[in-house]
Design a protein around this motif. Sequence first.
Motif, short mmCIF file in Angstrom:
data_model
loop_
_atom_site.label_atom_id
_atom_site.label_comp_id
_atom_site.label_asym_id
_atom_site.label_seq_id
_atom_site.Cartn_x
_atom_site.Cartn_y
_atom_site.Cartn_z
N ASP A 227 -19.68 53.98 -20.01
CA ASP A 227 -19.19 53.60 -21.47
C ASP A 227 -19.55 51.91 -21.33
N ALA A 228 -20.69 51.50 -21.59
CA ALA A 228 -21.16 50.10 -21.26
C ALA A 228 -20.09 49.16 -22.06
N GLU A 229 -19.66 49.30 -23.16
CA GLU A 229 -19.07 48.61 -24.02
C GLU A 229 -17.69 48.16 -23.56
N ARG A 230 -16.96 49.40 -23.05
CA ARG A 230 -15.64 49.39 -22.50
C ARG A 230 -15.50 48.62 -21.14
N ALA A 231 -16.90 48.81 -20.34
CA ALA A 231 -17.02 48.32 -18.93
C ALA A 231 -17.00 46.86 -19.21
N ALA A 232 -17.94 46.51 -20.14
CA ALA A 232 -18.06 44.94 -20.43
C ALA A 232 -16.63 44.21 -20.80
N HIS A 233 -15.90 45.12 -21.84
CA HIS A 233 -14.59 44.64 -22.16
C HIS A 233 -13.56 44.34 -20.93
N TRP A 234 -13.77 45.29 -20.03
CA TRP A 234 -12.78 45.17 -18.80
C TRP A 234 -13.08 43.97 -17.93
N ILE A 235 -14.44 43.81 -17.82
CA ILE A 235 -15.05 42.72 -16.92
C ILE A 235 -14.64 41.33 -17.50
N PRO B 246 -15.14 44.73 -10.23
CA PRO B 246 -15.93 45.89 -9.81
C PRO B 246 -16.04 46.00 -8.22
N THR B 247 -16.02 46.96 -7.52
CA THR B 247 -16.45 47.11 -6.32
C THR B 247 -18.05 46.94 -6.11
N ARG C 130 -20.32 47.99 -9.01
CA ARG C 130 -21.02 46.89 -9.37
C ARG C 130 -22.78 47.38 -9.62
N ARG C 131 -23.30 48.16 -8.63
CA ARG C 131 -24.49 48.39 -8.72
C ARG C 131 -24.64 49.42 -9.76
N LEU C 132 -23.71 50.32 -9.95
CA LEU C 132 -23.89 51.32 -10.92
C LEU C 132 -23.92 51.00 -12.35
N LEU C 133 -22.97 49.88 -12.46
CA LEU C 133 -22.96 49.34 -13.68
C LEU C 133 -24.31 48.37 -13.97
N GLY D 139 -27.29 48.49 -17.34
CA GLY D 139 -27.27 47.41 -18.19
C GLY D 139 -25.96 46.59 -18.59
N VAL D 140 -25.07 46.87 -17.75
CA VAL D 140 -23.89 46.03 -18.02
C VAL D 140 -23.80 44.61 -17.20
N LYS D 141 -23.69 43.40 -17.88
CA LYS D 141 -23.65 42.36 -17.46
C LYS D 141 -22.54 42.03 -16.31
N VAL D 142 -22.91 42.05 -14.97
CA VAL D 142 -21.61 41.64 -14.07
C VAL D 142 -21.83 40.38 -13.51
N ALA D 143 -20.84 39.44 -13.66
CA ALA D 143 -20.94 38.16 -13.16
C ALA D 143 -21.05 38.09 -11.52
#
Length: 82
Positions: free
Chosen positions: A52-60, A66-67, A71-74, A78-82
């Motif tokens: 769920d990319a929207e919720r993952a972005a919210h938590w980030i 993320p571990t 991080r690799r899976l996100l 297409g989830v933006k991980v800083a």
Amino acid sequence: MVKIRLSRFGSTHNPHYRIVVTDARRPRDGGYIENLGYYDPRKTTENYLKVDAERAAHWIAQGAQPTNTARRLLKSQGVKVA
């Protein structure tokens, strides 16, 4: 600290993982705050990864870390991980 990490399910030699948001002090398969998706490393189905990319972005955005594997899976979803 809040982390996004994998929680293992499945029987011996048949791992399946849930991508979860949890407190870093909890055990790997302990309780979690929210379930973000799942991952099947054996790729036994066409949709072996769902996030769920929207919720993952919210938590980030809220500061969850993320571990490396999460991080690799996100990123692959297409989830933006800083």
